[in-house]
Design an enzyme around this catalytic site. Structure first.
Site, PDB file in Angstrom:
ATOM      1  N   HIS A 144       0.816  -1.221   0.000  1.00 15.67           N
ATOM      2  CA  HIS A 144       0.000   0.000   0.000  1.00 15.67           C
ATOM      3  C   HIS A 144       0.847   1.268   0.000  1.00 15.67           C
ATOM      4  CE1 HIS A 144      -3.539  -2.386   0.411  1.00 15.67           C
ATOM      5  NE2 HIS A 144      -3.282  -2.782   1.641  1.00 15.67           N
ATOM      6  N   ALA A 145       2.152   1.150   0.110  1.00 14.13           N
ATOM      7  CA  ALA A 145       3.021   2.333   0.104  1.00 14.13           C
ATOM      8  C   ALA A 145       3.305   2.754  -1.330  1.00 14.13           C
ATOM      9  CB  ALA A 145       4.322   2.037   0.841  1.00 14.13           C
TER      10      ALA A 145
END
Length: 279
Positions: free
Chosen positions: A99-100
């Protein structure tokens, strides 16, 4: 966090992996993490100086030990790439922090370990065509954003359409599944798309995000796979990689079942599926 201690302990207990097969990475340095992330975001992270809004988006209280842990996860995946090239497959017991994005963290992910490692392989001219297979129940939105304009990286995410993140990014192939999809439908779709993607992409390296939050028992996921179905999923991925003679690095991704035993068993099955083919 408990599962990260229990997985290696269980692998040793079962005799799946010998002690000699484990390695402990050092923290990644700034030069490594800026392979994929914006320099200013990286500097703020290393200085433990992210904005309150970004810390809320990440979901963890920011601290120096947390940043160090994330840096070790990244280095474990980078080092794992070289082990995979030598041995066919390598695992990071943690990782899968998909998710980064380039200048943001999100959903308990500060740095994108497989994204950084993929960029490092390409920038070092070690590999030329990378495939990232993300089978976590949550879309790999950060990974998709990192490589949206990078033709040498092909991103494939098969996930619960109504699961977090609610704002999706665009992978090269996204398969958003309705709630309640079980083994048969899931595996049929996966096999169909893996065949097409391997034929189309012809990768020389594969990253596999092997989240087990696809299980019916998962508290955060909306799919309904059994442990047997999850293992068959892993066997399909490794089967295509092995048949194509392409090294694969595996990061564990998510898993939030009520019973910790279900999480650990499913993750250990991923190791076992690979070992059956590669050793």
């Amino acid at each position: 966090m408990e599962k990260y201690d229990l997985i290696p302990a269980q692998l040793l207990h079962r005799g799946t992996v010998p002690v000699s097969s484990f390695f402990e990475p050092e923290p990644a340095d700034l030069a490594t993490i800026v392979q994929a992330h914006a320099p200013e975001y990286c500097r703020q992270l290393l200085d433990v100086a992210l904005s309150p809004a970004m810390i809320r988006r990440i979901g963890f209280p920011l601290s120096a030990p947390l940043v160090e842990r994330e840096l070790r996860i990244v280095k474990g995946t980078v080092d794992g790439c070289l082990f995979a090239i030598t041995h066919g497959v390598a695992f990071n017991v943690a990782g899968g922090t998909h998710h980064a994005g380039r200048d943001w963290g999100e959903g308990f992910c500060l740095l994108n370990d497989q994204g950084i490692a993929a960029a490092w392989l390409l920038n070092s001219a070690i590999r030329q065509r990378v495939l990232i297979i993300d089978l976590d129940v949550h879309q790999g939105n950060g990974t998709a954003q990192l490589f949206e304009e990078e033709p040498r990286v092909f991103t494939f995410s098969m996930h619960g359409e109504r699961n977090f993140p609610f704002r999706k990014e665009r992978s090269d192939v996204d398969i958003g599944l309705p709630d309640g999809v079980g083994d048969e439908a899931y595996l049929e779709l996966l096999q169909y798309h893996l065949a097409l993607i391997f034929e189309r992409v012809q990768p020389d390296f594969v990253f596999y995000q092997a989240g087990v939050d696809v299980l019916a028992t998962d508290k955060l996921g909306k799919l309904a796979l059994t442990k047997a179905g999850c293992r068959k999923r892993d066997e399909l991925v490794f089967g295509y990689c092995h048949a194509a003679r392409v090294p694969v690095q595996v990061s564990m991704g998510g898993g939030y079942s009520v019973q910790i035993r279900d999480i650990v068993d499913a993750h250990c099955h991923t190791f076992e599926a690979a070992i059956q083919l590669y050793h």
